[in-house]
Motif scaffolding. Structure first.
Motif, PDB file in Angstrom:
ATOM      1  N   ILE A 103       0.815  -1.222   0.000  1.00  0.00           N
ATOM      2  CA  ILE A 103       0.000   0.000   0.000  1.00  0.00           C
ATOM      3  C   ILE A 103       0.852   1.278   0.000  1.00  0.00           C
ATOM      4  N   HIS A 104       2.116   1.140   0.371  1.00  0.00           N
ATOM      5  CA  HIS A 104       2.980   2.332   0.419  1.00  0.00           C
ATOM      6  C   HIS A 104       3.609   2.655  -0.933  1.00  0.00           C
ATOM      7  N   ASN A 105       3.398   1.788  -1.895  1.00  0.00           N
ATOM      8  CA  ASN A 105       3.920   2.037  -3.242  1.00  0.00           C
ATOM      9  C   ASN A 105       2.830   1.958  -4.288  1.00  0.00           C
ATOM     10  N   ARG A 106       1.672   2.492  -3.933  1.00  0.00           N
ATOM     11  CA  ARG A 106       0.556   2.530  -4.884  1.00  0.00           C
ATOM     12  C   ARG A 106       0.017   3.971  -4.893  1.00  0.00           C
ATOM     13  N   GLU A 107      -1.279   4.134  -5.137  1.00  0.00           N
ATOM     14  CA  GLU A 107      -1.856   5.478  -5.155  1.00  0.00           C
ATOM     15  C   GLU A 107      -1.671   6.120  -3.768  1.00  0.00           C
ATOM     16  N   ASN A 108      -1.601   7.445  -3.749  1.00  0.00           N
ATOM     17  CA  ASN A 108      -1.368   8.151  -2.484  1.00  0.00           C
ATOM     18  C   ASN A 108      -2.408   7.832  -1.418  1.00  0.00           C
ATOM     19  N   PHE A 109      -3.690   7.693  -1.845  1.00  0.00           N
ATOM     20  CA  PHE A 109      -4.727   7.491  -0.822  1.00  0.00           C
ATOM     21  C   PHE A 109      -4.521   6.184  -0.058  1.00  0.00           C
ATOM     22  N   ARG A 110      -3.829   5.225  -0.676  1.00  0.00           N
ATOM     23  CA  ARG A 110      -3.620   3.931  -0.010  1.00  0.00           C
ATOM     24  C   ARG A 110      -2.506   3.981   1.033  1.00  0.00           C
ATOM     25  N   LYS A 111      -1.712   5.042   1.003  1.00  0.00           N
ATOM     26  CA  LYS A 111      -0.593   5.147   1.961  1.00  0.00           C
ATOM     27  C   LYS A 111      -1.097   5.484   3.357  1.00  0.00           C
ATOM     28  N   SER A 113      -3.369   4.902   6.528  1.00  0.00           N
ATOM     29  CA  SER A 113      -4.200   3.955   7.254  1.00  0.00           C
ATOM     30  C   SER A 113      -4.697   4.653   8.510  1.00  0.00           C
ATOM     31  N   VAL A 114      -6.017   4.762   8.632  1.00  0.00           N
ATOM     32  CA  VAL A 114      -6.553   5.419   9.833  1.00  0.00           C
ATOM     33  C   VAL A 114      -6.586   4.465  11.019  1.00  0.00           C
ATOM     34  N   ILE A 115      -6.272   3.189  10.784  1.00  0.00           N
ATOM     35  CA  ILE A 115      -6.261   2.240  11.914  1.00  0.00           C
ATOM     36  C   ILE A 115      -4.860   1.925  12.410  1.00  0.00           C
ATOM     37  N   LYS A 116      -3.839   2.298  11.629  1.00  0.00           N
ATOM     38  CA  LYS A 116      -2.465   1.877  11.961  1.00  0.00           C
ATOM     39  C   LYS A 116      -2.077   2.208  13.411  1.00  0.00           C
ATOM     40  N   SER A 117      -2.444   3.401  13.860  1.00  0.00           N
ATOM     41  CA  SER A 117      -1.988   3.828  15.187  1.00  0.00           C
ATOM     42  C   SER A 117      -2.693   3.089  16.327  1.00  0.00           C
ATOM     43  N   VAL A 118      -3.766   2.351  16.017  1.00  0.00           N
ATOM     44  CA  VAL A 118      -4.413   1.572  17.078  1.00  0.00           C
ATOM     45  C   VAL A 118      -4.167   0.064  16.895  1.00  0.00           C
ATOM     46  N   CYS A 119      -3.236  -0.260  15.999  1.00  0.00           N
ATOM     47  CA  CYS A 119      -2.861  -1.665  15.776  1.00  0.00           C
ATOM     48  C   CYS A 119      -1.473  -1.924  16.346  1.00  0.00           C
ATOM     49  N   LEU A 120      -1.195  -3.199  16.639  1.00  0.00           N
ATOM     50  CA  LEU A 120       0.112  -3.570  17.179  1.00  0.00           C
ATOM     51  C   LEU A 120       1.170  -3.539  16.086  1.00  0.00           C
ATOM     52  N   ALA A 121       0.781  -3.812  14.864  1.00  0.00           N
ATOM     53  CA  ALA A 121       1.737  -3.842  13.747  1.00  0.00           C
ATOM     54  C   ALA A 121       0.965  -3.786  12.439  1.00  0.00           C
ATOM     55  N   GLN A 122       1.688  -3.439  11.380  1.00  0.00           N
ATOM     56  CA  GLN A 122       1.092  -3.408  10.042  1.00  0.00           C
ATOM     57  C   GLN A 122       2.007  -4.208   9.106  1.00  0.00           C
ATOM     58  N   TYR A 123       1.449  -5.197   8.414  1.00  0.00           N
ATOM     59  CA  TYR A 123       2.209  -5.967   7.419  1.00  0.00           C
ATOM     60  C   TYR A 123       1.590  -5.707   6.049  1.00  0.00           C
TER      61      TYR A 123
END
Ligand code: DQA
Length: 142
Positions: A103-111, A113-123
């Motif tokens: 998601i970090h190397n696609r369209e800007n909107f996909r970069k 994540s509004v949930i990332k900061s409440v998750c333990l990790a992002q893969y």
């Protein structure tokens, strides 16, 4: 240990949907592969997919007292669903975020994540292996 694995909107179309981005296996093939993976031998896994934000949130409410962890690929909800973010906080489900594509190397909107900061990790960007990375993260952080 009980882990719920949730896939959000359009992930029921895995295998048919942009296979060059998301792979050629169906969601049920991916789920069966996860279930049969050696690291899952002693785990209780429950899979859920919905195209509806509300159904995903209802499922989280239903499972929040019985599940030890949640792994979620929220599909496009990742990028804008504050309701999903609030549900993670409200249910206190320990959550790992997974994306098949990078998601970090696609369209800007996909970069975003509004949930990332409440998750333990992002893969992300590892296809179906991202779900196993998430399970490894859980096993290692116990
Ligand atoms: C996705 C990435 C999202 O941007 C997209 O909307 C999806 C799938 C992924 O697994 O790479 O539906 O979450």
């Amino acid at each position: 240990m009980n882990i719920i694995i949730i896939n959000g909107p359009n992930l029921n179309l895995l295998g048919e949907r942009e296979p060059e981005v998301y792979g050629s296996e169906s969601l049920s093939e991916v789920n069966t592969w996860i279930e049969n993976h050696e690291i899952c031998a002693d785990l209780s896994l429950e899979f859920f997919q919905s195209n509806s934000e509300g159904s995903i949130i209802d499922f989280m409410h239903e499972k929040c007292h019985s599940a030890d962890y949640m792994i979620i690929n929220p599909g496009a909800l990742t990028h804008y669903s504050y309701a999903l973010r609030d549900a993670i906080v409200a249910t206190q489900l320990k959550t790992i975020e997974v994306h098949l594509s990078d998601i970090h190397n696609r369209e800007n909107f996909r970069k975003i994540s509004v949930i990332k900061s409440v998750c333990l990790a992002q893969y992300y960007g590892k296809g179906k292996h991202g779900y196993i990375e998430a399970i490894k993260h859980i096993l290692e952080s116990r």
